[in-house]
Design a protein around this motif. Structure first.
Motif, PDB file in Angstrom:
ATOM      1  N   GLU A 175       0.727  -1.217  -0.073  1.00  0.00           N
ATOM      2  CA  GLU A 175      -0.098  -0.072  -0.078  1.00  0.00           C
ATOM      3  C   GLU A 175       0.836   1.194   0.063  1.00  0.00           C
ATOM      4  O   GLU A 175       0.569   2.257  -0.707  1.00  0.00           O
ATOM      5  CB  GLU A 175      -0.932   0.014   1.409  1.00  0.00           C
ATOM      6  CG  GLU A 175      -1.965  -1.106   0.957  1.00  0.00           C
ATOM      7  CD  GLU A 175      -2.749  -1.013   2.465  1.00  0.00           C
ATOM      8  OE1 GLU A 175      -2.366  -0.483   3.399  1.00  0.00           O
ATOM      9  OE2 GLU A 175      -3.445  -1.957   2.628  1.00  0.00           O
ATOM     10  N   LEU A 176       1.740   1.286   0.771  1.00  0.00           N
ATOM     11  CA  LEU A 176       2.914   2.238   0.922  1.00  0.00           C
ATOM     12  C   LEU A 176       3.546   2.548  -0.467  1.00  0.00           C
ATOM     13  O   LEU A 176       3.684   3.720  -0.856  1.00  0.00           O
ATOM     14  CB  LEU A 176       3.973   2.132   1.916  1.00  0.00           C
ATOM     15  CG  LEU A 176       3.420   2.136   3.292  1.00  0.00           C
ATOM     16  CD1 LEU A 176       4.451   1.948   4.308  1.00  0.00           C
ATOM     17  CD2 LEU A 176       2.762   3.317   3.990  1.00  0.00           C
ATOM     18  N   ASP A 177       3.867   1.474  -1.214  1.00  0.00           N
ATOM     19  CA  ASP A 177       4.638   1.573  -2.386  1.00  0.00           C
ATOM     20  C   ASP A 177       3.620   2.259  -3.537  1.00  0.00           C
ATOM     21  O   ASP A 177       3.880   3.183  -4.334  1.00  0.00           O
ATOM     22  CB  ASP A 177       5.013   0.172  -2.990  1.00  0.00           C
ATOM     23  CG  ASP A 177       6.485  -0.375  -2.247  1.00  0.00           C
ATOM     24  OD1 ASP A 177       7.010   0.615  -1.904  1.00  0.00           O
ATOM     25  OD2 ASP A 177       6.633  -1.415  -2.496  1.00  0.00           O
ATOM     26  N   SER A 178       2.204   1.799  -3.258  1.00  0.00           N
ATOM     27  CA  SER A 178       1.348   2.307  -4.436  1.00  0.00           C
ATOM     28  C   SER A 178       1.262   3.837  -4.363  1.00  0.00           C
ATOM     29  O   SER A 178       1.003   4.800  -5.133  1.00  0.00           O
ATOM     30  CB  SER A 178       0.126   1.582  -4.611  1.00  0.00           C
ATOM     31  OG  SER A 178      -0.381   1.125  -3.287  1.00  0.00           O
ATOM     32  N   LYS A 179       1.090   4.123  -2.885  1.00  0.00           N
ATOM     33  CA  LYS A 179       0.877   5.538  -2.495  1.00  0.00           C
ATOM     34  C   LYS A 179       2.379   6.377  -3.264  1.00  0.00           C
ATOM     35  O   LYS A 179       2.059   7.440  -3.803  1.00  0.00           O
ATOM     36  CB  LYS A 179       0.953   5.753  -1.042  1.00  0.00           C
ATOM     37  CG  LYS A 179      -0.399   5.938  -0.444  1.00  0.00           C
ATOM     38  CD  LYS A 179      -0.117   6.131   1.037  1.00  0.00           C
ATOM     39  CE  LYS A 179      -1.347   6.618   1.734  1.00  0.00           C
ATOM     40  NZ  LYS A 179      -1.336   7.006   3.048  1.00  0.00           N
ATOM     41  N   LEU A 180       3.403   5.832  -2.930  1.00  0.00           N
ATOM     42  CA  LEU A 180       4.624   6.625  -3.393  1.00  0.00           C
ATOM     43  C   LEU A 180       4.504   6.568  -5.009  1.00  0.00           C
ATOM     44  O   LEU A 180       4.772   7.845  -5.496  1.00  0.00           O
ATOM     45  CB  LEU A 180       5.794   5.988  -3.034  1.00  0.00           C
ATOM     46  CG  LEU A 180       6.247   5.784  -1.685  1.00  0.00           C
ATOM     47  CD1 LEU A 180       7.421   5.008  -1.185  1.00  0.00           C
ATOM     48  CD2 LEU A 180       6.566   7.520  -1.025  1.00  0.00           C
ATOM     49  N   LEU A 181       4.058   5.625  -5.476  1.00  0.00           N
ATOM     50  CA  LEU A 181       4.077   5.749  -7.261  1.00  0.00           C
ATOM     51  C   LEU A 181       3.019   6.496  -7.748  1.00  0.00           C
ATOM     52  O   LEU A 181       3.265   7.336  -8.607  1.00  0.00           O
ATOM     53  CB  LEU A 181       3.661   4.193  -7.397  1.00  0.00           C
ATOM     54  CG  LEU A 181       4.583   3.125  -7.500  1.00  0.00           C
ATOM     55  CD1 LEU A 181       4.411   1.792  -7.826  1.00  0.00           C
ATOM     56  CD2 LEU A 181       5.838   3.538  -8.268  1.00  0.00           C
ATOM     57  N   ARG A 182       2.138   6.888  -6.831  1.00  0.00           N
ATOM     58  CA  ARG A 182       0.808   7.806  -6.985  1.00  0.00           C
ATOM     59  C   ARG A 182       1.435   9.001  -6.928  1.00  0.00           C
ATOM     60  O   ARG A 182       0.546  10.229  -6.945  1.00  0.00           O
ATOM     61  CB  ARG A 182      -0.386   7.748  -6.463  1.00  0.00           C
ATOM     62  CG  ARG A 182      -1.051   6.385  -7.225  1.00  0.00           C
ATOM     63  CD  ARG A 182      -2.535   6.534  -6.781  1.00  0.00           C
ATOM     64  NE  ARG A 182      -2.660   6.425  -5.142  1.00  0.00           N
ATOM     65  CZ  ARG A 182      -2.777   5.514  -4.314  1.00  0.00           C
ATOM     66  NH1 ARG A 182      -2.743   4.349  -4.851  1.00  0.00           N
ATOM     67  NH2 ARG A 182      -3.044   5.635  -3.004  1.00  0.00           N
ATOM     68  N   GLY A 183       2.569   9.432  -6.171  1.00  0.00           N
ATOM     69  CA  GLY A 183       3.038  10.681  -5.858  1.00  0.00           C
ATOM     70  C   GLY A 183       2.188  11.324  -4.411  1.00  0.00           C
ATOM     71  O   GLY A 183       2.335  12.445  -4.280  1.00  0.00           O
TER      72      GLY A 183
END
Length: 200
Positions: A186-194
Motif C-alpha cells: 500500500e505504501l509503495d502504491s502511494k509513493l508511485l501515485r506521488g
C-alpha cells in the motif's frame, strides 16, 4: 590459555576497538576462537571492533588476510555476517565488515553472543534500543508485527527459533508477514501515485 587480547575482549563491559596490526593469521584465528567460543558474560550488547587494515601509510602493518582470518574464525564459531546488524541483544552472534573512510581504516565489527538478560527482557530491550530514526512506527510499539518488520534476516531466524516453536505460532508469524507485505504494498502504491505517506 587465552591470549592477552582475547582476555581483554572477554573482560570488556562496553564497546571497544582492538587493533590487529602486527598480528599474523594464526594468531588472529586463535584470538577470535579464544574470545568468542563462549558467550560473553554480558546482559547488554556491545560492539567489538577489529582494525584489520589501513590506508597507504599503515597498510604494511596488517596481514593482508587479517579481515578474512577474523571472518572465517567467526564463521567457524557459528557467527553469521549481517550487514544490517546493530548493537542490540537480538544481533548477538553476527559481524559485519566496514570501511571507515574518514580514518581510512578497514574494520570487522562483531556483535558477540552474550549470556544476555532473560529471554523476554532481551527482546523487549532490543526493540527499545532499535533506532527508528526519530520516526513513528506504523506498527504498534513492541508488538510481534513490529519486531518481525524491523528485524534483519539473522535476527528474524533467531526470533523464529526462540519464539515460534509450535505450528500455530509459525502460522501466526506467517500471517504477520503477509500483513506487513500488504502494508508495504500500500505504501509503495502511494509513493508511485506521488501521494505523501503522511496522507491518510
Amino acid at each position: 590459555h587465552a591470549s592477552g587480547m582475547a582476555a581483554s575482549i572477554r573482560g570488556a563491559t562496553e564497546s571497544d576497538t582492538f587493533d590487529l596490526a602486527g598480528h599474523g593469521q594464526a594468531n588472529i584465528t586463535q584470538t577470535i576462537t579464544d574470545a568468542f567460543s563462549e558467550p560473553l558474560p554480558l546482559s547488554e550488547m556491545i560492539r567489538v571492533t577489529f582494525i584489520t587494515g589501513a590506508g597507504k601509510l599503515g597498510r604494511q602493518k596488517y596481514d593482508e588476510n587479517a579481515a578474512k582470518a577474523v571472518s572465517s574464525a567467526l564463521r567457524d564459531l557459528g557467527y553469521e555476517e549481517d550487514r544490517a546488524a546493530s548493537c542490540v541483544v537480538e544481533c548477538g552472534g553476527t559481524f559485519k565488515s566496514q570501511h571507515d573512510t574518514g580514518k581510512n581504516l578497514k574494520t570487522v565489527v562483531v556483535f558477540p553472543k552474550i549470556t544476555g538478560p532473560s529471554e523476554e527482557g532481551g527482546v523487549k530491550e532490543a526493540m527499545e534500543k532499535m533506532d527508528l530514526a526519530g520516526g513513528k512506527s506504523l506498527l504498534e510499539e513492541g508488538s510481534p508485527d513490529q519486531m518481525i518488520a524491523m528485524s534483519s534476516s539473522p535476527v528474524f531466524a533467531r526470533m523464529l527459533q526462540s519464539k515460534c516453536s509450535s505450528w500455530a505460532q509459525k502460522k501466526g508469524c506467517l500471517k504477520s508477514l503477509e500483513g506487513i507485505k500488504e502494508t508495504i504494498g500500500e505504501l509503495d502504491s502511494k509513493l508511485l501515485r506521488g501521494t505523501p505517506l503522511t496522507d491518510p
